[in-house]
Design an enzyme around this catalytic site. Structure first.
Site, PDB file in Angstrom:
ATOM      1  N   ASN A 154      -5.298 -37.974  55.491  1.00 22.86           N
ATOM      2  CA  ASN A 154      -6.465 -37.319  55.320  1.00 22.86           C
ATOM      3  C   ASN A 154      -6.880 -37.390  53.750  1.00 22.86           C
ATOM      4  O   ASN A 154      -7.412 -36.714  53.075  1.00 22.86           O
ATOM      5  CB  ASN A 154      -6.717 -35.810  55.738  1.00 22.86           C
ATOM      6  CG  ASN A 154      -5.196 -35.124  54.837  1.00 22.86           C
ATOM      7  OD1 ASN A 154      -4.514 -35.770  54.219  1.00 22.86           O
ATOM      8  ND2 ASN A 154      -5.290 -34.079  55.450  1.00 22.86           N
TER       9      ASN A 154
ATOM     10  N   TYR B 297       6.283 -30.877  49.721  1.00 22.39           N
ATOM     11  CA  TYR B 297       5.966 -30.210  50.965  1.00 22.39           C
ATOM     12  C   TYR B 297       6.915 -29.330  51.518  1.00 22.39           C
ATOM     13  O   TYR B 297       7.059 -29.407  52.884  1.00 22.39           O
ATOM     14  CB  TYR B 297       5.788 -31.571  52.122  1.00 22.39           C
ATOM     15  CG  TYR B 297       4.351 -32.061  51.885  1.00 22.39           C
ATOM     16  CD1 TYR B 297       3.283 -31.391  51.729  1.00 22.39           C
ATOM     17  CD2 TYR B 297       4.192 -33.461  51.580  1.00 22.39           C
ATOM     18  CE1 TYR B 297       1.954 -31.722  51.773  1.00 22.39           C
ATOM     19  CE2 TYR B 297       2.900 -33.982  51.463  1.00 22.39           C
ATOM     20  CZ  TYR B 297       1.796 -33.299  51.606  1.00 22.39           C
ATOM     21  OH  TYR B 297       0.446 -33.690  51.418  1.00 22.39           O
TER      22      TYR B 297
ATOM     23  N   HIS C  47      -4.524 -34.579  48.829  1.00 24.93           N
ATOM     24  CA  HIS C  47      -3.884 -33.061  48.694  1.00 24.93           C
ATOM     25  C   HIS C  47      -4.497 -32.516  47.584  1.00 24.93           C
ATOM     26  O   HIS C  47      -4.830 -33.028  46.573  1.00 24.93           O
ATOM     27  CB  HIS C  47      -2.476 -33.477  48.610  1.00 24.93           C
ATOM     28  CG  HIS C  47      -1.832 -32.077  48.005  1.00 24.93           C
ATOM     29  ND1 HIS C  47      -1.347 -31.262  49.128  1.00 24.93           N
ATOM     30  CD2 HIS C  47      -1.496 -31.480  46.821  1.00 24.93           C
ATOM     31  CE1 HIS C  47      -0.872 -30.000  48.518  1.00 24.93           C
ATOM     32  NE2 HIS C  47      -1.187 -30.287  47.164  1.00 24.93           N
TER      33      HIS C  47
ATOM     34  N   GLU D  19       2.843 -26.951  41.485  1.00 24.59           N
ATOM     35  CA  GLU D  19       2.819 -28.257  42.037  1.00 24.59           C
ATOM     36  C   GLU D  19       2.524 -29.231  40.770  1.00 24.59           C
ATOM     37  O   GLU D  19       3.049 -30.324  40.555  1.00 24.59           O
ATOM     38  CB  GLU D  19       1.535 -28.433  42.838  1.00 24.59           C
ATOM     39  CG  GLU D  19       2.070 -27.986  44.311  1.00 24.59           C
ATOM     40  CD  GLU D  19       0.757 -28.165  45.371  1.00 24.59           C
ATOM     41  OE1 GLU D  19       1.191 -27.711  46.464  1.00 24.59           O
ATOM     42  OE2 GLU D  19      -0.164 -28.398  44.858  1.00 24.59           O
TER      43      GLU D  19
ATOM     44  N   LYS E   9      -3.513 -39.749  48.156  1.00 27.07           N
ATOM     45  CA  LYS E   9      -2.219 -40.186  49.105  1.00 27.07           C
ATOM     46  C   LYS E   9      -2.298 -41.816  49.554  1.00 27.07           C
ATOM     47  O   LYS E   9      -3.344 -42.486  49.199  1.00 27.07           O
ATOM     48  CB  LYS E   9      -2.172 -39.372  50.343  1.00 27.07           C
ATOM     49  CG  LYS E   9      -2.339 -37.743  50.270  1.00 27.07           C
ATOM     50  CD  LYS E   9      -2.281 -37.133  51.686  1.00 27.07           C
ATOM     51  CE  LYS E   9      -2.331 -35.780  51.736  1.00 27.07           C
ATOM     52  NZ  LYS E   9      -2.465 -35.376  52.720  1.00 27.07           N
TER      53      LYS E   9
END
Ligand code: UDP
Ligand code: MG
Length: 152
Positions: free
Chosen positions: A112, A49, A115, A126, A9
């Site tokens: 974080n 998402y 993903h 995905e 990310k």
């Protein structure tokens, strides 16, 4: 052989942690089959998402994920989905144990770093969302019989 989508990310890119993250996936014996750096737009982020739509953190999550570059990758190996999730650790960096990527590098719930798909079915969806089929490169690592990447 299982495949999973992994995203470094924008926080991982800004913090120059891509090398450390990729290193851990390589060390485990997983193989990289696709990679591209892109700046996700709102439409892509919404689709990625979609499951979180309506949750309190949804809008700020979309703002985060569209705020800068993301390195999208596909990794392959035996039980790759669960293996990569385990390497990441739990969502909240505070709760993620030392030794996991989030446990070692994150103090945040949202920022974080990485993903990863949470099931083989999600992985398939995905991967199709982030990559065209011709962007996936099938290849055989020369040490495969030693890493156990294929067999049990
Ligand atoms: N997230 C957030 N606030 C929360 C929970 C999650 O900002 O309270 C963000 C965080 O970046 C997380 C992503 O939303 O990685 C997706 O949430 P999920 O519960 O699917 O966590 P993951 O599967 O990434 O561990
Ligand atoms: Mg998730």
């Amino acid at each position: 052989m299982q495949r999973t989508l992994v995203l470094c990310k924008p926080d991982a890119i800004h913090r120059r942690l891509v090398g450390a993250i990729v290193q851990r996936l390589e060390n485990k014996g997983l193989r990289l089959v696709a990679a591209k750096l892109l700046h996700a737009n709102r439409a892509l982020a919404e689709r990625h998402y979609a499951v979180h739509r309506g949750k309190p953190f949804y809008e700020s999550l979309l703002n985060f994920i569209t705020s800068g570059p993301t390195l999208a990758m596909v990794w392959e190996g035996r039980e790759a989905v669960q293996v990569v999730r385990a390497l990441l650790g739990p969502t909240d960096g505070v709760k993620a144990p030392p030794g996991t990527i989030r446990g070692d590098f994150s103090l945040s719930v949202q920022n974080n770093l990485v993903h990863a798909s949470d099931s083989p079915e999600t992985a398939e969806q995905e991967i199709a969302l982030w990559f065209a089929p011709e962007e996936l490169v099938a290849w055989e690592p020369c040490d495969e019989r030693w890493t156990g990447a294929t067999a049990g």
